[in-house]
Structures are given as structure tokens and as C-alpha cells.
Design a protein around this motif. Structure first.
Motif, short mmCIF file in Angstrom:
data_model
loop_
_atom_site.label_atom_id
_atom_site.label_comp_id
_atom_site.label_asym_id
_atom_site.label_seq_id
_atom_site.Cartn_x
_atom_site.Cartn_y
_atom_site.Cartn_z
N UNK A 186 0.84 -1.19 0.00
CA UNK A 186 0.00 0.00 0.00
C UNK A 186 0.87 1.25 0.00
N UNK A 187 0.29 2.35 -0.46
CA UNK A 187 1.01 3.62 -0.46
C UNK A 187 1.30 4.06 0.98
N UNK A 188 0.28 4.00 1.83
CA UNK A 188 0.48 4.25 3.27
C UNK A 188 0.09 2.97 3.99
N UNK A 294 -8.04 2.95 -2.44
CA UNK A 294 -7.19 4.06 -2.91
C UNK A 294 -5.74 3.90 -2.48
N UNK A 295 -5.50 3.08 -1.47
CA UNK A 295 -4.15 2.83 -0.99
C UNK A 295 -3.33 2.05 -2.03
N UNK A 296 -4.02 1.43 -3.00
CA UNK A 296 -3.32 0.68 -4.05
C UNK A 296 -3.05 1.55 -5.28
N UNK A 297 -3.76 2.70 -5.39
CA UNK A 297 -3.75 3.47 -6.64
C UNK A 297 -2.38 3.97 -7.06
N UNK A 298 -1.71 4.68 -6.16
CA UNK A 298 -0.44 5.30 -6.54
C UNK A 298 0.61 4.24 -6.89
N UNK A 299 0.63 3.16 -6.11
CA UNK A 299 1.64 2.10 -6.35
C UNK A 299 1.34 1.40 -7.69
N UNK A 300 0.05 1.17 -7.97
CA UNK A 300 -0.30 0.55 -9.27
C UNK A 300 0.09 1.47 -10.43
N UNK A 301 -0.14 2.77 -10.28
CA UNK A 301 0.29 3.72 -11.33
C UNK A 301 1.79 3.56 -11.59
#
Ligand SMILES: NC(=O)c1ccc[n+]([C@@H]2O[C@H](COP(=O)([O-])OP(=O)(O)OC[C@H]3O[C@@H](n4cnc5c(N)ncnc54)[C@H](O)[C@@H]3O)[C@@H](O)[C@H]2O)c1
Length: 350
Positions: A186-188, A294-301
Motif C-alpha cells: 500500500x502507499x500508506x 485508494x491505498x493501491x492506486x499510486x503504487x499501481x500507477x
């Protein structure tokens, strides 16, 4: 301009956050607050295009992705409206996609299965992102085979072993394709927070004796985890957290329970016990709350853009710097700092 064409396997909460995020960060000149890396190898989020998607739920199959991402049982945060995408969700084969606990939550579509590999090829997908429920081990392997057939890179967000399975990674290597996994960070993330706290304490001379981390969530994924992957997730997280201490201690970390009214929220509870100067006792008792998808969004990007770079650089098999940066169970675990540094080096050499 480099673009990356993505196919989504599973249009659940994570896919919802991903697709919403593409619209939220869609302007190339926009405000990138909330992203770990606005640009990777010259690609902005606006350079990520979803070209194909697969699910089994009647409320999603046959719908435009913009509608499907908000269909039940998805229950994550609505961050933005999503305009019509022109991508219609295809029916994938069910295999082990639902377990006992989710079979009454997911309504299986009776539409015939699409030919997944042919659809991926027709839609010119480059990176396939596997967002199936964590218990879908057989379906995960099957979709990885479809990615190989269609000559796509593969991202495995689930805790099933794909990139960290030497035999599967070899198949990707032999086919000249990159793969990244397993079990997205996760991002955080609670695991990273736990590791950072332990690192800080042990670097300051504290002797940690016992620590645990318990997670409670209300998304379909938490329900599936409770039934099918609780032990596997606990093993992955415990191994990852224990690796941050330079000595052995009693460590338990892993998802424990499902509370439906939490919806897609996740509460993580941490307990750390140790001793410092003159064996004086110290304890930390902490609660950390997030919304899961949403915790997966930035890392998936980051991962889809990094795998596009791997395709450009003709790198194949498990891509070590991407796996270690973005996944809890990479083929080789390295420290958080080393993972960050290696990922930066990898993406800088575009
Ligand atoms: N922050 C995060 O949310 C996070 C972090 C790490 C890992 N993950 C992993 O990401 C994955 C997805 O999580 P989620 O919260 O989106 O789960 P979810 O249950 O909301 O979504 C799964 C989707 O897959 C669909 N599906 C089931 N079987 C299928 C099949 N055979 N073919 C196509 N679609 C099928 C379901 O209908 C559902 O829409 C999980 O494995 C989870 O462990 C998520």
C-alpha cells in the motif's frame, strides 16, 4: 509520447480506485498531490490507458467501465465522477474467483466467457493487472497464462505466487516478457509503517521482544481473505515485518477480521513491546485507519509505468527492482531504503 495500455482483471474496489484515479489525475498539467511519483520515465498518469477489463459479476459485465467501477458490491470511496470510457467489461471464466463466503455477494453473470487472450491482443493491451480476489489462486495462474499467450507484461497484486514462483517467472523470461508481484504494497501501508517503527526503535538501541499487527476491513476482499487466504497473508506480512529487525523477536502481522459496516475502510492495530536503557520497558499501542482501495492506486500507477519501461528495455522475467519496491512478497526482500533506491535507478535509466 510513451503511453501504456492496461487490461484490468477484476473490476472490484482496487480497479475502481485505479480508474477513478486516472480521471482524478487525468490532466497532464494537473495537481499531482497524493501521488508518490507524478512522472515515471516521462509517463504521467494521463499516459495510462485502460483498454480492456474482465469480471464475472452480472452488475459489471457488459457495462462501460465508468459504470462498472461503482457497481455493487464495490464499496470504496467515490473520489470523482468517471466519464464514459468506451471500455466494456468482458466476462472472464469464473474458475475459483468466488469462495463460500463471497458466493452470495458476487452475482455470477450468465453471459458466455470472452476469449481472454484474443481480446487482450485485439485491444492491444501491453500490461495486464491482476486484481482478482486473493483466494483466486487458480484464476490468477490462468490469467497469467493468457497474458503470456497475448504477449503482455503481467502485474500480480494478489498474494498468490506468480513473480516469486521461479517456474512461472521462468515462463515469462522464456517468452521475453516482464512480470511483477506478488501482493501489492500500500502507499500508506500498515506493513511499511510497522517495519519503519521497528527499524527506528531498533536503530535507537531498543530491544523489541514482541509485536503484532491486526487488520480489520469491510470490503469483499476482507471477507474472501477471512475464508481463503488469512494464513497465507499472515505468513507474507509476518515474514516481511520480521525482516526489518536485525535479530529474532516474537512477530505476528496479518489480516484478522471482517466487519461489514466498515465498508472499504481498514483499521490496523499495532502493539510493540520492548526494552531500552537499563532494561526499562516501552510499549506502543497504535491504531491506523485508511480506505483500502485508494491505498493501491499510486503504487499501481508506478508499477504499470515501470513495466512499460521494462517492455521498452526488453527486460524479461521477474523485474527485481519493481517487485521489491511495490510488493510484499517479491522474489527477494530488501530493505525499504534499498528498494526505493533500486526502483529510482531502474526508472531513471529510461
Ligand atoms: N490496498 C488494496 O486494496 C490492496 C493491497 C494489496 C493487495 N491487494 C489485492 O488486490 C486484489 C483485489 O482487491 P479488491 O479489494 O479490488 O478485491 P474485490 O473483491 O473488490 O475485487 C475482485 C473483483 O474480481 C472479480 N472476479 C472474481 N473472479 C473473477 C474471475 N474469475 N475473472 C474476472 N473477475 C473476477 C470480482 O467480481 C470482483 O469485482 C486482492 O487480491 C487484494 O489482496 C489489494
Amino acid at each position: 509520447m510513451t503511453k501504456v495500455k492496461v487490461a484490468l482483471i477484476g473490476v472490484g474496489n482496487c480497479a475502481s480506485a485505479f480508474v477513478q484515479g486516472l480521471h482524478y489525475y487525468g490532466s497532464s498539467e494537473g495537481d499531482f498531490t497524493g501521488l508518490r511519483n507524478p512522472t515515471i520515465g516521462s509517463m504521467k498518469p494521463s499516459d495510462i490507458q485502460v483498454v480492456s477489463a474482465f469480471d464475472v459479476d452480472d452488475r459489471k459485465v457488459g457495462k462501460d467501465l465508468a459504470e462498472a467501477v461503482f457497481a455493487q458490491p464495490n464499496n470504496t470511496l467515490q473520489m470523482t465522477d468517471v466519464p464514459h470510457t468506451g471500455v466494456i467489461v468482458n466476462k472472464g471464466p469464473l474458475l475459483d474467483g468466488v469462495g463460500q463466503s463471497t458466493k452470495n455477494v458476487v452475482k455470477i453473470s450468465t453471459v458466455p466467457d470472452a476469449n481472454v487472450a484474443t481480446t487482450l491482443r485485439d485491444r492491444e493491451a501491453e500490461v495486464v493487472v491482476n486484481l482478482l480476489p486473493s483466494g483466486a489462486a487458480e484464476a490468477t495462474r490462468w490469467y497469467a497464462e493468457q497474458a503470456l499467450k497475448a504477449r503482455c507484461a503481467f502485474v500480480n497484486a494478489t498474494p498468490n505466487f506468480i513473480a516469486s514462483d521461479a517456474a512461472v517467472a521462468k515462463r515469462f523470461s522464456e517468452t521475453g516478457l516482464p512480470v511483477a508481484g506478488d501482493d501489492l504494497v500500500d502507499q500508506v501501508g500498515s506493513t511499511a509503517l510497522h517495519k519503519t517503527l521497528l527499524n527506528l526503535l531498533s536503530a535507537n538501541g531498543v530491544r523489541i521482544t514482541e509485536t503484532y499487527q491486526l487488520d480489520v476491513g469491510g470490503g469483499t476482499e476482507s471477507l474472501d481473505t477471512l475464508e481463503r487466504t488469512r494464513e497465507a497473508k499472515r505468513a507474507i506480512k509476518t515474514q516481511s515485518v520480521a525482516s526489518s529487525l536485525p535479530y529474532k523477536a516474537e512477530v505476528v502481522a496479518g489480516t484478522t477480521d471482517y466487519v461489514d459496516f466498515l465498508q472499504n475502510k481498514r483499521d490496523s492495530y499495532f502493539w510493540i513491546s520492548g526494552a531500552y536503557f537499563g532494561n526499562s520497558p516501552m510499549q506502543i499501542d497504535l491504531k491506523f485507519s485508511t480506505v483500502d482501495a485508494p491505498n493501491a492506486g499510486s503504487v499501481l500507477f508506478d508499477v504499470v509505468r515501470a513495466l512499460k519501461l521494462a517492455l521498452i528495455k526488453k527486460q524479461k522475467g521477474s523485474i527485481a527492482p519493481v517487485c521489491a519496491y511495490a510488493f510484499k512478497h517479491p522474489p527477494q526482500i530488501v530493505s525499504l531504503e534499498e528498494a526505493e533506491e533500486n526502483f529510482k535507478k531502474f526508472t531513471a535509466q529510461a
